[in-house]
Write a protein that holds these residues in place. Structure first.
Motif, PDB file in Angstrom:
ATOM      1  N   SER A   1       0.834  -1.213   0.000  1.00  0.00           N
ATOM      2  CA  SER A   1       0.000   0.000   0.000  1.00  0.00           C
ATOM      3  C   SER A   1       0.861   1.252   0.000  1.00  0.00           C
ATOM      4  CB  SER A   1      -0.926   0.007   1.230  1.00  0.00           C
ATOM      5  OG  SER A   1      -1.766  -1.121   1.227  1.00  0.00           O
TER       6      SER A   1
ATOM      7  N   ASP B   1      -6.057   0.124  -3.945  1.00  0.00           N
ATOM      8  CA  ASP B   1      -5.639  -0.738  -2.839  1.00  0.00           C
ATOM      9  C   ASP B   1      -6.724  -1.794  -2.644  1.00  0.00           C
ATOM     10  OD1 ASP B   1      -5.376  -1.734  -0.079  1.00  0.00           O
ATOM     11  OD2 ASP B   1      -3.746  -0.271   0.008  1.00  0.00           O
TER      12      ASP B   1
ATOM     13  N   ASP C   1      -7.468  -3.986  -0.380  1.00  0.00           N
ATOM     14  CA  ASP C   1      -8.200  -4.034   0.894  1.00  0.00           C
ATOM     15  C   ASP C   1      -9.244  -2.922   0.967  1.00  0.00           C
ATOM     16  OD1 ASP C   1      -6.773  -6.223   1.858  1.00  0.00           O
ATOM     17  OD2 ASP C   1      -5.224  -4.971   2.769  1.00  0.00           O
TER      18      ASP C   1
ATOM     19  N   HIS D   1      -6.302  -4.971  10.160  1.00  0.00           N
ATOM     20  CA  HIS D   1      -6.983  -5.638   9.033  1.00  0.00           C
ATOM     21  C   HIS D   1      -6.236  -6.912   8.638  1.00  0.00           C
ATOM     22  CE1 HIS D   1      -3.892  -3.450   6.781  1.00  0.00           C
ATOM     23  NE2 HIS D   1      -4.090  -4.304   5.787  1.00  0.00           N
TER      24      HIS D   1
HETATM   25 MG   LIG Z   1      -2.039  -3.020   2.264  1.00  0.00          MG
END
Ligand SMILES: [Mg+2]
Ligand SMILES: Nc1ncnc2c1ncn2[C@@H]1O[C@H](COP(=O)(O)OP(=O)(O)O)[C@@H](O)[C@H]1O
Ligand SMILES: O=C(O)C1=C[C@@H](OP(=O)(O)O)[C@@H](O)[C@H](O)C1
Length: 245
Positions: A88, A104, A106, A191
């Motif tokens: 990221s 990204d 996610d 996450h």
């Molecule tokens: Mg990431």
């Protein structure tokens, strides 16, 4: 076991609109990537070995090894690697440099489902999560203009997602040792439910399983361990500029 082989070809792929929700328009740089070829890492004389192995870009795709590339010639760039390796962070900076949208995975999943990665994982586990990852990969690859995509860490666990990547993306493996990532992340596992418990041990297990898988799908391997983010960006740009040669 996390990332079990059985999840590689799981059930139906949810369909998402192709239009990137989390894309940030950076403004397009039309010029040939002088910034790539004349990048700071070269000027600083960073050892080439840290900048990545030279291999064919976009295995199975349109790129050929050894050819210099301009930004406009590059297809969608997909960063793969373990969680916490910097997909990221580096992806956002890379997109900025190339004047491309950054996606990204996610964040795409969270935007499209209205749930956090952790909530999704807790509700349906890996079997429910991997098809969502696959769907955003396919959606990102279908974007009108080439983008930079921070792939899901688990992209290699899904055969269909891997096949989609092999249809023409420039896949870059950001390779970082698990102990470096564990030290870096500390308790930052929000996450990352796969890291609940003993992050270093869990990352080592994942690394042992996935290192060869990431290598296998990547056209370029960037040895990112110990490099600060800006040097990793330069290393990726260098590798892309030379066609991974
Ligand atoms: Mg990431
Ligand atoms: N090269 C690097 N050196 C040091 N810290 C980094 C580097 N790349 C990323 N980080 C930090 O590591 C953490 C995880 O990075 P992130 O980009 O979220 O990884 P990923 O998307 O691969 O899971 C963040 O806190 C980020 O600031
Ligand atoms: O490697 C994986 O299987 C995962 C990586 C995480 O994303 P990051 O790689 O961005 O941390 C997140 O999607 C989920 O926890 C599963």
């Amino acid at each position: 076991m996390p990332g079990s082989a059985s999840s590689r070809d799981s059930s139906a792929t949810p369909t998402f609109p192709v239009a990137p929700v989390t894309a940030t328009r950076r403004g397009r740089l039309d010029e040939v990537v002088r910034l790539v070829v004349g990048s700071a890492s070269m000027r600083r004389g960073l050892p080439a070995a840290r900048g990545g192995e030279r291999a064919n870009l976009g295995r199975g795709g349109p790129m050929t090894g050894g050819q210099p590339h301009t930004a406009d010639q590059l297809p969608t760039i997909v960063l793969v690697g373990l969680m916490g390796t910097g997909k990221s962070t580096i992806g956002r900076a890379l997109a900025d440099r190339l004047g491309r949208d950054f996606l990204d995975s996610d964040r795409m999943i969270e935007a499209r489902t209205g749930q956090t990665v952790r909530e999704l994982w807790e509700a349906g586990g890996e079997a429910a999560y991997r098809p969502l990852e696959r769907a955003v990969v396919v959606a990102a690859l279908g974007a009108e203009d080439p983008v930079v995509l921070a792939a899901p860490g688990g992209v290699v666990e899904d055969g269909e997602a891997v096949r989609a990547l092999q249809r023409g993306a420039a896949v870059v493996y950001l390779r970082t040792q698990p102990e470096t990532i564990a030290a870096r992340l500390g308790g930052e596992v929000t996450h990352r439910p796969l890291l609940d418990g003993e992050p270093e041990e869990l990352l080592s297990t994942l690394f042992a399983r996935r290192d060869a898988m990431y290598r296998d799908i990547a056209g370029v391997v960037v040895e990112a361990d110990g490099l600060p983010p800006d040097a990793v960006v330069e290393a990726v740009l260098d590798a892309l500029a030379t066609g991974g040669s």
